[in-house]
Structure formats: C-alpha cells, structure tokens
Design a protein around this motif. Structure first.
Motif, PDB file in Angstrom:
ATOM      1  N   GLU A 274       0.834  -1.189   0.000  1.00  0.00           N
ATOM      2  CA  GLU A 274       0.000   0.000   0.000  1.00  0.00           C
ATOM      3  C   GLU A 274       0.873   1.244   0.000  1.00  0.00           C
ATOM      4  OE1 GLU A 274      -3.518   1.907   2.843  1.00  0.00           O
ATOM      5  OE2 GLU A 274      -2.743  -0.085   3.251  1.00  0.00           O
ATOM      6  N   ILE A 275       0.419   2.278  -0.703  1.00  0.00           N
ATOM      7  CA  ILE A 275       1.096   3.568  -0.711  1.00  0.00           C
ATOM      8  C   ILE A 275       0.132   4.584  -0.108  1.00  0.00           C
ATOM      9  CG2 ILE A 275       2.191   5.364  -2.094  1.00  0.00           C
ATOM     10  CD1 ILE A 275       2.675   3.206  -4.262  1.00  0.00           C
ATOM     11  N   ASP A 276       0.574   5.289   0.916  1.00  0.00           N
ATOM     12  CA  ASP A 276      -0.229   6.301   1.594  1.00  0.00           C
ATOM     13  C   ASP A 276      -0.092   7.638   0.851  1.00  0.00           C
ATOM     14  OD1 ASP A 276      -1.235   8.291   3.287  1.00  0.00           O
ATOM     15  OD2 ASP A 276      -0.444   7.346   5.090  1.00  0.00           O
TER      16      ASP A 276
ATOM     17  N   SER B  19      -3.848   9.955 -11.327  1.00  0.00           N
ATOM     18  CA  SER B  19      -3.340   9.721 -12.681  1.00  0.00           C
ATOM     19  C   SER B  19      -1.934   9.128 -12.673  1.00  0.00           C
ATOM     20  CB  SER B  19      -3.338  11.032 -13.474  1.00  0.00           C
ATOM     21  OG  SER B  19      -2.469  11.972 -12.880  1.00  0.00           O
ATOM     22  N   CYS B  20      -1.462   8.663 -11.522  1.00  0.00           N
ATOM     23  CA  CYS B  20      -0.061   8.244 -11.414  1.00  0.00           C
ATOM     24  C   CYS B  20       0.235   6.856 -11.983  1.00  0.00           C
ATOM     25  CB  CYS B  20       0.417   8.347  -9.968  1.00  0.00           C
ATOM     26  SG  CYS B  20      -0.339   7.164  -8.829  1.00  0.00           S
TER      27      CYS B  20
ATOM     28  N   ILE C  15      -5.431  -3.563  -8.684  1.00  0.00           N
ATOM     29  CA  ILE C  15      -5.708  -2.513  -7.720  1.00  0.00           C
ATOM     30  C   ILE C  15      -6.882  -2.965  -6.872  1.00  0.00           C
ATOM     31  CG2 ILE C  15      -6.465  -0.127  -7.417  1.00  0.00           C
ATOM     32  CD1 ILE C  15      -4.950   0.517 -10.049  1.00  0.00           C
ATOM     33  N   SER C  16      -6.644  -3.163  -5.587  1.00  0.00           N
ATOM     34  CA  SER C  16      -7.721  -3.606  -4.701  1.00  0.00           C
ATOM     35  C   SER C  16      -8.400  -2.424  -4.029  1.00  0.00           C
ATOM     36  CB  SER C  16      -7.187  -4.579  -3.650  1.00  0.00           C
ATOM     37  OG  SER C  16      -6.229  -3.951  -2.824  1.00  0.00           O
ATOM     38  N   GLY C  17      -7.795  -1.261  -4.102  1.00  0.00           N
ATOM     39  CA  GLY C  17      -8.389  -0.050  -3.557  1.00  0.00           C
ATOM     40  C   GLY C  17      -7.565   1.162  -3.951  1.00  0.00           C
ATOM     41  N   TRP C  18      -8.241   2.239  -4.299  1.00  0.00           N
ATOM     42  CA  TRP C  18      -7.549   3.467  -4.697  1.00  0.00           C
ATOM     43  C   TRP C  18      -8.478   4.610  -4.358  1.00  0.00           C
ATOM     44  CZ3 TRP C  18      -5.551   4.318 -10.373  1.00  0.00           C
ATOM     45  CH2 TRP C  18      -4.615   5.357 -10.400  1.00  0.00           C
ATOM     46  N   ASP C  19      -8.192   5.284  -3.263  1.00  0.00           N
ATOM     47  CA  ASP C  19      -9.023   6.392  -2.847  1.00  0.00           C
ATOM     48  C   ASP C  19      -8.143   7.570  -2.453  1.00  0.00           C
ATOM     49  OD1 ASP C  19      -8.102   5.821  -0.214  1.00  0.00           O
ATOM     50  OD2 ASP C  19      -9.831   4.533   0.171  1.00  0.00           O
ATOM     51  N   LYS C  20      -8.716   8.569  -1.828  1.00  0.00           N
ATOM     52  CA  LYS C  20      -7.962   9.776  -1.502  1.00  0.00           C
ATOM     53  C   LYS C  20      -6.879   9.527  -0.456  1.00  0.00           C
ATOM     54  CE  LYS C  20     -11.272  11.466   1.914  1.00  0.00           C
ATOM     55  NZ  LYS C  20     -10.470  11.722   3.084  1.00  0.00           N
ATOM     56  N   ASP C  21      -6.917   8.377   0.212  1.00  0.00           N
ATOM     57  CA  ASP C  21      -5.951   8.083   1.259  1.00  0.00           C
ATOM     58  C   ASP C  21      -4.833   7.131   0.836  1.00  0.00           C
ATOM     59  OD1 ASP C  21      -7.285   9.684   3.170  1.00  0.00           O
ATOM     60  OD2 ASP C  21      -8.717   8.070   3.510  1.00  0.00           O
TER      61      ASP C  21
ATOM     62  N   LEU D 208      -2.444  -2.433  -3.615  1.00  0.00           N
ATOM     63  CA  LEU D 208      -2.178  -3.374  -4.705  1.00  0.00           C
ATOM     64  C   LEU D 208      -2.118  -4.792  -4.164  1.00  0.00           C
ATOM     65  CD1 LEU D 208       0.611  -1.136  -6.130  1.00  0.00           C
ATOM     66  CD2 LEU D 208      -1.518  -1.630  -7.324  1.00  0.00           C
ATOM     67  N   LYS D 209      -2.730  -5.717  -4.893  1.00  0.00           N
ATOM     68  CA  LYS D 209      -2.669  -7.142  -4.550  1.00  0.00           C
ATOM     69  C   LYS D 209      -2.111  -7.893  -5.741  1.00  0.00           C
ATOM     70  CE  LYS D 209      -6.184  -7.611  -1.101  1.00  0.00           C
ATOM     71  NZ  LYS D 209      -7.276  -8.413  -0.592  1.00  0.00           N
TER      72      LYS D 209
END
Length: 82
Positions: free
Chosen positions: A43-45, A58-59, A68-74, A78-79
């Motif tokens: 995970e990247i914070d 857009s990165c 991608i198992s989750g991608w939000d503002k926080d 990645l799984k």
C-alpha cells in the motif's frame, strides 16, 4: 514478482519514494517508467507522498501481475493477481 509502473516525471517521484520505503518493494527504471515490484501486495499512503489528488489519481501507468484492490484519496492498495 508483480510490478506497477509510474511515468518517470517529477510529480511521481514522491509516490515512488514512499513505495520504496517498504522493504518488500524494489524500484528500477525501465525506459521512461519507474517499475515498482514486489512479491506481495503493498500500500502507498497518499498523504505521505504529498501528492495532490489530480496527480494521485493519474499516477499509475500500467500493471503487471498486480490488481488494484483499492484506490481512494488516502491510499493505493495493490494485490498480486492469483
């Protein structure tokens, strides 16, 4: 080993630097991309990167073996694909 690719531009450098702090992660340059690889998910914070939302969302330039198992503002989670 799975890989996520980020375009090698100044805006993405902090994202890659935060990912590289995880001891499971290896970073290499492949052409115009940072190739961030790991055997396991990670995970990247976003807040640790200091990235604005427009840059954050857009990165990612590509995936190889990750999903991608989750991608939000926080965070970006990645799984490894199974």
């Amino acid at each position: 080993m799975a890989t996520v690719y980020f375009l090698d531009v100044p805006e993405n450098v902090p994202i890659v630097e935060v990912a590289e702090r995880d001891e499971r992660v290896r970073v290499e340059r492949t052409g115009p991309y940072f190739a961030v690889s790991a055997d396991t998910g990670f995970e990247i914070d976003r807040r640790a990167t200091g990235s604005r939302h427009a840059v954050w969302y857009s990165c990612v330039a590509g995936l190889g073996g990750f999903r991608i198992s989750g991608w939000d503002k926080d965070s970006l989670r990645l799984k490894v694909r199974t």
